[in-house]
Design a protein around this motif. Sequence first.
Motif: not given
Length: 557
Positions: A219-228
């Motif tokens: 989670k620290h690397a990829r963060g919050d949800l971001a969809s294509y």
Amino acid sequence: MPSACDSLIDDIEDMVSFSDPTPHERQLARKSIIPRSRKKKEVLINEELQADSVIPGTQKIWMKTWGCSHNSSDGEYMAGQLAASGYKMTDDPTEADLWLLNSCTVKNPAEDHFRNSIKKAQEQQKKVVVAGCVPQAQPRMDYLKGLSIIGVSLYVCVCVHKLIRNVGHSVRLLGQKKDGGRRLGGARLDLPKIRRNPLIEIISINTGCLNACTYCKTKHARGDLASYPIEELVERARQSFQEGVCEIWLTSEDTGAYGRDIGTDLPTLLWQLVEVIPEGAMLRVGMTNPPYILEHLEEMAKILNHPRVYAFLHVPVQSASDSVLMDMKREYCIDDFKRVVDFLKERVPGITIATDIICGFPGETEEDFQETVDLVKCYRFPSLFINQFYPRPGTPAAKMEQVPAHVKKQRTKKLSHLFHSYNPYDHKVGERQHVLVTEESFDAQYYVAHNKFYEQVLVPQRAEFKGKMIEVDIYEAGKHFLRGRPVEDSKPFSPSIAAPLQKGEVSDTEEPIPHLTSSHCVLSRFCLLSKIITVCLTVSVCVCVSTFLIHNGFGSL
């Protein structure tokens, strides 16, 4: 009397005085000039280019990727960008000029392997670029000091160009794309890529997640949800089929949460994807956490029954104890998980449910662990990933009171023993199945195929089977596989609508990136500058160009 600003010369030609030579006299004087020969510098055939003249795009790069299929997809995009820029990707680390290490931060062992590879590269005096979740989440770790980092941004070309130029500066590109303050998905889906397996396309449908699990470093690397957007994902799938792909994997940190940030959902995406899947080709849905799949169970059951979708779903439970799940902040109870599994087993006959379990989470009692053991006994999961808990730096779970190491090991061993005590595929012997052949076994003795339930079926290595749907009779079952004998009068069916790319070939999804070869050494610095700018713009690193060029002696734009 003329003023100070009045001109004393009426015409520019008046500047020539009567004493100056005439044009005719100047022409005669030229005939008496003897040109002086200049001694040419000898060019040594084996003379090495100076560091100032090394051209990015002519070196060999070795890449190593750890972790999940999302990381594998990132690695394919990085390899594609580099190859399209002229770099040669090599499988031999000893001959490489630079090592690109794409890391995973889920567990301590994966990071240990990553750290050891950095040390090994430095001992061999290799240039190093580090990527992935470890440097993105912990860029200030001591062992990363002085290294070039791209994190999960995939801005790989600018980092590699800089190191190859050997200027002595490191580049750190850890930013993430935003639009109006909202974080966007990862790399553009139309970037060049080199598929690890030319028959399989891995598509990341979103990055990040909506959870805040107390043990998770990703989670620290990829963060919050971001969809294509759906249209970009469908176009990516369509393009891959035109390049000979016959199987698609959808991946993300949580596929079930797809679309919640852009006003859509996973079933809507899946229904549009199956419309572009050729007959005989297959789609595999990646990992989904229980909370976000609960509201889509009816639609998911219909989709998983579709003939071009594997009846397979990876739903991590992590623990069967509600108390432990609460400490993990998993946002569901064990009854939610059971509801998902029971519903899908009823509506999708034969479905394969894979799951994950963490042994020895902080605060886990013997009673908590026994509940997990009972869950495995009840469902006898055919695919079970058992992980001993490792406290990851910076996570809330790392600050909790830890279960003693020997207890964690005992519980892991006990659960592993239970898993290996049953054979989930014995009842499959004697069945006739259609399987899609896509891979080669680790021992190189068989081809690996998968049936409708994504169960691994080993078949004979015959060239005509690769990338084909074939019919087999199952004659043997192991713990993790089935063995199939091809039906004699059955002909292989090709789901591919085009010939697959060769292994190592770059997926041609956009205009080729200029190939910088050694012949460019004769170009002026300005021409070289324009070439590098073109490369950087192509891989969407516009914001980094100025810094990169200044460090390389080109000055400010």
